[in-house]
Motif scaffolding. Structure first.
Motif, PDB file in Angstrom:
ATOM      1  N   GLN A 103       0.824  -1.208   0.000  1.00  0.00           N
ATOM      2  CA  GLN A 103       0.000   0.000   0.000  1.00  0.00           C
ATOM      3  C   GLN A 103       0.863   1.265   0.000  1.00  0.00           C
ATOM      4  O   GLN A 103       0.536   2.246  -0.683  1.00  0.00           O
ATOM      5  CB  GLN A 103      -0.936  -0.010   1.206  1.00  0.00           C
ATOM      6  N   MET A 104       1.944   1.258   0.752  1.00  0.00           N
ATOM      7  CA  MET A 104       2.814   2.431   0.800  1.00  0.00           C
ATOM      8  C   MET A 104       3.453   2.704  -0.563  1.00  0.00           C
ATOM      9  O   MET A 104       3.527   3.860  -1.015  1.00  0.00           O
ATOM     10  CB  MET A 104       3.902   2.240   1.866  1.00  0.00           C
ATOM     11  N   ILE A 105       3.910   1.648  -1.214  1.00  0.00           N
ATOM     12  CA  ILE A 105       4.543   1.800  -2.530  1.00  0.00           C
ATOM     13  C   ILE A 105       3.531   2.310  -3.549  1.00  0.00           C
ATOM     14  O   ILE A 105       3.805   3.259  -4.308  1.00  0.00           O
ATOM     15  CB  ILE A 105       5.145   0.453  -2.977  1.00  0.00           C
ATOM     16  N   ARG A 106       2.351   1.713  -3.564  1.00  0.00           N
ATOM     17  CA  ARG A 106       1.321   2.135  -4.515  1.00  0.00           C
ATOM     18  C   ARG A 106       0.886   3.578  -4.267  1.00  0.00           C
ATOM     19  O   ARG A 106       0.696   4.362  -5.216  1.00  0.00           O
ATOM     20  CB  ARG A 106       0.112   1.208  -4.423  1.00  0.00           C
ATOM     21  N   ALA A 107       0.734   3.938  -2.996  1.00  0.00           N
ATOM     22  CA  ALA A 107       0.287   5.295  -2.669  1.00  0.00           C
ATOM     23  C   ALA A 107       1.319   6.335  -3.096  1.00  0.00           C
ATOM     24  O   ALA A 107       0.976   7.409  -3.599  1.00  0.00           O
ATOM     25  CB  ALA A 107      -0.002   5.410  -1.177  1.00  0.00           C
ATOM     26  N   LEU A 108       2.603   6.006  -2.891  1.00  0.00           N
ATOM     27  CA  LEU A 108       3.649   6.951  -3.285  1.00  0.00           C
ATOM     28  C   LEU A 108       3.699   7.107  -4.802  1.00  0.00           C
ATOM     29  O   LEU A 108       3.810   8.230  -5.315  1.00  0.00           O
ATOM     30  CB  LEU A 108       5.005   6.493  -2.759  1.00  0.00           C
ATOM     31  N   ILE A 109       3.616   6.003  -5.526  1.00  0.00           N
ATOM     32  CA  ILE A 109       3.631   6.096  -6.989  1.00  0.00           C
ATOM     33  C   ILE A 109       2.429   6.909  -7.472  1.00  0.00           C
ATOM     34  O   ILE A 109       2.554   7.762  -8.366  1.00  0.00           O
ATOM     35  CB  ILE A 109       3.632   4.696  -7.621  1.00  0.00           C
ATOM     36  N   ASP A 110       1.277   6.659  -6.888  1.00  0.00           N
ATOM     37  CA  ASP A 110       0.084   7.389  -7.303  1.00  0.00           C
ATOM     38  C   ASP A 110       0.233   8.889  -7.052  1.00  0.00           C
ATOM     39  O   ASP A 110      -0.172   9.712  -7.873  1.00  0.00           O
ATOM     40  CB  ASP A 110      -1.141   6.847  -6.569  1.00  0.00           C
ATOM     41  N   ARG A 111       0.833   9.233  -5.917  1.00  0.00           N
ATOM     42  CA  ARG A 111       0.998  10.651  -5.567  1.00  0.00           C
ATOM     43  C   ARG A 111       2.032  11.338  -6.463  1.00  0.00           C
ATOM     44  O   ARG A 111       1.945  12.545  -6.722  1.00  0.00           O
ATOM     45  CB  ARG A 111       1.433  10.775  -4.100  1.00  0.00           C
ATOM     46  N   THR A 112       3.015  10.592  -6.936  1.00  0.00           N
ATOM     47  CA  THR A 112       4.116  11.195  -7.714  1.00  0.00           C
ATOM     48  C   THR A 112       4.185  10.626  -9.134  1.00  0.00           C
ATOM     49  O   THR A 112       5.254  10.610  -9.752  1.00  0.00           O
ATOM     50  CB  THR A 112       5.453  10.963  -6.990  1.00  0.00           C
ATOM     51  N   ARG A 113       3.043  10.195  -9.653  1.00  0.00           N
ATOM     52  CA  ARG A 113       3.005   9.501 -10.945  1.00  0.00           C
ATOM     53  C   ARG A 113       3.662  10.309 -12.076  1.00  0.00           C
ATOM     54  O   ARG A 113       4.306   9.747 -12.962  1.00  0.00           O
ATOM     55  CB  ARG A 113       1.551   9.190 -11.299  1.00  0.00           C
ATOM     56  N   ARG A 114       3.513  11.608 -12.021  1.00  0.00           N
ATOM     57  CA  ARG A 114       4.086  12.451 -13.072  1.00  0.00           C
ATOM     58  C   ARG A 114       5.615  12.390 -13.085  1.00  0.00           C
ATOM     59  O   ARG A 114       6.257  12.788 -14.070  1.00  0.00           O
ATOM     60  CB  ARG A 114       3.634  13.903 -12.892  1.00  0.00           C
ATOM     61  N   SER A 115       6.217  11.906 -11.995  1.00  0.00           N
ATOM     62  CA  SER A 115       7.679  11.838 -11.909  1.00  0.00           C
ATOM     63  C   SER A 115       8.259  10.569 -12.512  1.00  0.00           C
ATOM     64  O   SER A 115       9.484  10.429 -12.589  1.00  0.00           O
ATOM     65  CB  SER A 115       8.123  11.942 -10.437  1.00  0.00           C
ATOM     66  N   ARG A 328       7.607  -3.416 -23.474  1.00  0.00           N
ATOM     67  CA  ARG A 328       7.645  -3.441 -24.940  1.00  0.00           C
ATOM     68  C   ARG A 328       7.343  -4.819 -25.515  1.00  0.00           C
ATOM     69  O   ARG A 328       7.065  -4.942 -26.706  1.00  0.00           O
ATOM     70  CB  ARG A 328       9.019  -2.961 -25.436  1.00  0.00           C
ATOM     71  N   VAL A 329       7.440  -5.852 -24.681  1.00  0.00           N
ATOM     72  CA  VAL A 329       7.116  -7.209 -25.114  1.00  0.00           C
ATOM     73  C   VAL A 329       6.220  -7.848 -24.063  1.00  0.00           C
ATOM     74  O   VAL A 329       6.011  -7.306 -22.977  1.00  0.00           O
ATOM     75  CB  VAL A 329       8.394  -8.068 -25.305  1.00  0.00           C
ATOM     76  N   GLU A 330       5.699  -9.007 -24.396  1.00  0.00           N
ATOM     77  CA  GLU A 330       4.812  -9.720 -23.470  1.00  0.00           C
ATOM     78  C   GLU A 330       5.534 -10.028 -22.162  1.00  0.00           C
ATOM     79  O   GLU A 330       6.698 -10.450 -22.147  1.00  0.00           O
ATOM     80  CB  GLU A 330       4.355 -11.028 -24.103  1.00  0.00           C
ATOM     81  N   ASP A 331       4.829  -9.829 -21.051  1.00  0.00           N
ATOM     82  CA  ASP A 331       5.363 -10.158 -19.725  1.00  0.00           C
ATOM     83  C   ASP A 331       5.134 -11.644 -19.479  1.00  0.00           C
ATOM     84  O   ASP A 331       4.270 -12.042 -18.712  1.00  0.00           O
ATOM     85  CB  ASP A 331       4.661  -9.289 -18.667  1.00  0.00           C
ATOM     86  N   ARG A 332       5.957 -12.471 -20.138  1.00  0.00           N
ATOM     87  CA  ARG A 332       5.686 -13.906 -20.145  1.00  0.00           C
ATOM     88  C   ARG A 332       5.966 -14.595 -18.813  1.00  0.00           C
ATOM     89  O   ARG A 332       5.566 -15.743 -18.619  1.00  0.00           O
ATOM     90  CB  ARG A 332       6.482 -14.584 -21.262  1.00  0.00           C
ATOM     91  N   PHE A 333       6.612 -13.899 -17.881  1.00  0.00           N
ATOM     92  CA  PHE A 333       6.893 -14.489 -16.573  1.00  0.00           C
ATOM     93  C   PHE A 333       6.031 -13.890 -15.457  1.00  0.00           C
ATOM     94  O   PHE A 333       6.186 -14.271 -14.301  1.00  0.00           O
ATOM     95  CB  PHE A 333       8.378 -14.311 -16.231  1.00  0.00           C
ATOM     96  N   GLY A 334       5.163 -12.964 -15.800  1.00  0.00           N
ATOM     97  CA  GLY A 334       4.280 -12.365 -14.795  1.00  0.00           C
ATOM     98  C   GLY A 334       5.002 -11.502 -13.787  1.00  0.00           C
ATOM     99  O   GLY A 334       4.663 -11.480 -12.611  1.00  0.00           O
ATOM    100  N   TRP A 335       5.992 -10.727 -14.254  1.00  0.00           N
ATOM    101  CA  TRP A 335       6.852  -9.959 -13.348  1.00  0.00           C
ATOM    102  C   TRP A 335       6.363  -8.533 -13.106  1.00  0.00           C
ATOM    103  O   TRP A 335       6.843  -7.880 -12.186  1.00  0.00           O
ATOM    104  CB  TRP A 335       8.271  -9.902 -13.916  1.00  0.00           C
ATOM    105  N   LEU A 336       5.461  -8.026 -13.919  1.00  0.00           N
ATOM    106  CA  LEU A 336       5.044  -6.631 -13.816  1.00  0.00           C
ATOM    107  C   LEU A 336       3.771  -6.481 -12.993  1.00  0.00           C
ATOM    108  O   LEU A 336       2.800  -7.225 -13.185  1.00  0.00           O
ATOM    109  CB  LEU A 336       4.829  -6.028 -15.202  1.00  0.00           C
ATOM    110  N   THR A 337       3.788  -5.508 -12.084  1.00  0.00           N
ATOM    111  CA  THR A 337       2.605  -5.173 -11.288  1.00  0.00           C
ATOM    112  C   THR A 337       2.121  -3.791 -11.719  1.00  0.00           C
ATOM    113  O   THR A 337       2.815  -2.793 -11.496  1.00  0.00           O
ATOM    114  CB  THR A 337       2.938  -5.146  -9.788  1.00  0.00           C
ATOM    115  N   PRO A 338       0.944  -3.709 -12.374  1.00  0.00           N
ATOM    116  CA  PRO A 338       0.440  -2.392 -12.775  1.00  0.00           C
ATOM    117  C   PRO A 338       0.001  -1.585 -11.559  1.00  0.00           C
ATOM    118  O   PRO A 338      -0.587  -2.123 -10.621  1.00  0.00           O
ATOM    119  CB  PRO A 338      -0.742  -2.733 -13.684  1.00  0.00           C
ATOM    120  N   VAL A 339       0.318  -0.308 -11.560  1.00  0.00           N
ATOM    121  CA  VAL A 339      -0.033   0.579 -10.449  1.00  0.00           C
ATOM    122  C   VAL A 339      -0.731   1.818 -11.010  1.00  0.00           C
ATOM    123  O   VAL A 339      -0.240   2.422 -11.957  1.00  0.00           O
ATOM    124  CB  VAL A 339       1.230   0.995  -9.652  1.00  0.00           C
TER     125      VAL A 339
END
Length: 339
Positions: A103-115, A328-339
């Motif tokens: 939650q802390m990581i997501r909240a910080l990214i959301d607050r500073t998304r433009r950065s 840029r390519v498929e995340d075939r290992f499921g490593w990316l978490t969209p925020v």
């Protein structure tokens, strides 16, 4: 100077600029308080704080990337969260919950998304946990008060000057850190390597030091080490003496998926030097991603790695990893978490 070079020169050094907000949570009386998003600023610190005297501190480092569609994704956030919790347990620090960190990581990214920069930049995320209990007699006592902070920095290349073959000094006389704490991402482990790195830079013009205690290849002060050649990858097998890198694990996963022979075992300096006469060497880490080595310095002798340039295998594996990270390519290992 071309436009790309001018742009690179205008960018701040890695980690030199922080975003304008941070996430902060305090631990005391046996529980974590709800976190807050605050302006990034100096924090008050008691001179008797446990961390200042007994180095009760650990951290993580990972990146959020803006994809071609504008979506911001965090690379392998779950693994980094769990490693921070493991480090906290090893140092007897209060262990933050997985959901709390998420939650802390997501909240910080959301607050500073433009950065979050466009590619090839990224937003480097740095959760930091340290003991704040004010007691200078607490050398054998775990801190009962702590602070957890998540800060972030827009970043580009880790090594000054961008992608270039690195000069690595091979140190077979010293250990990077205490063997039983090598796998802990503790601030003290990095401090222990700074002195030798400064000496190697001054005496040999080295970018990093590869620690090889008793002649056994281990890791550098800030990254894991790999050898590459002919669809063959060799790296040290995991043990308690060095950090279990998430980038290392990602690289090995891609190599196996591509049909490489992947060996994880102990090997010595002599084998490494024989390998690099015709093969490649690279450093793997969140900051550097996969950085090619051009020269290994052992004693007073310099050993050129391959032809001295960043090798084609290193470039190919790095490109495959970066393409996944940047969406840029498929995340075939499921490593990316969209925020």
């Amino acid at each position: 100077m071309n436009a790309s070079t001018k742009e690179d020169a205008a960018r701040p050094a890695f980690g030199a600029v922080l975003v304008d907000h941070m996430a902060v949570a305090a631990y005391g009386t046996g529980a974590w308080a709800p976190f807050e998003i605050r302006p990034t600023e100096a924090i008050p610190m008691h001179p008797g704080a446990h961390v200042l005297h007994y180095a009760s501190s650990c951290f993580e480092g990972f990146k959020a990337y803006r994809g071609p569609d504008g979506q911001v994704n965090v690379f392998r956030m779950d693994r980094h969260i769990e490693r921070l919790r493991q480090s906290a347990r090893a140092l007897a620090l209060p262990v933050p919950g997985t959901e709390q960190l998420d939650q802390m990581i997501r909240a910080l990214i959301d607050r500073t998304r433009r950065s979050v920069p466009d590619a090839p930049g990224a937003l480097y995320l740095r959760p930091l946990l340290f003991g704040t209990m004010a007691a200078i007699g607490g050398a054998a006592t775990p801190p009962t008060e702590a602070l957890l902070i998540v800060i972030a920095s827009p970043v580009w290349d880790y090594f000054e000057g961008g992608a270039k073959p690195l000069r690595i000094f091979v140190d077979d006389q010293h250990q990077r850190t205490a063997p039983h704490l090598g796998e802990v991402k503790a601030g003290a482990n990095y401090a222990a390597a700074i002195g030798q790195t400064v000496i190697a830079r001054q005496q040999h013009g080295a970018d990093q030091v590869l620690f090889c205690p008793q002649g056994q290849v281990q890791e550098t002060g800030a990254a894991n080490f790999v050898l590459l050649r002919d669809r063959h990858l060799l790296t040290r097998s995991l043990d308690s003496t060095f950090l279990h890198g998430v980038t290392r694990d990602s690289l090995l996963t891609i190599a196996r998926d591509e049909g490489y022979r992947v060996e994880e075992r102990n090997f010595d300096v002599a084998e490494m030097l024989a390998w690099v006469s015709t093969g490649e060497a690279a450093l793997a880490g969140t900051a550097a991603v996969l950085a090619g080595v051009g020269t290994l310095i052992h004693g007073e002798e310099e050993h050129r790695v391959g032809d001295g340039a960043v090798g084609p295998i290193t470039q190919n594996l790095r490109s495959q990893l970066v393409d996944i990270q940047q969406g840029r390519v498929e995340d075939r290992f499921g490593w990316l978490t969209p925020v």
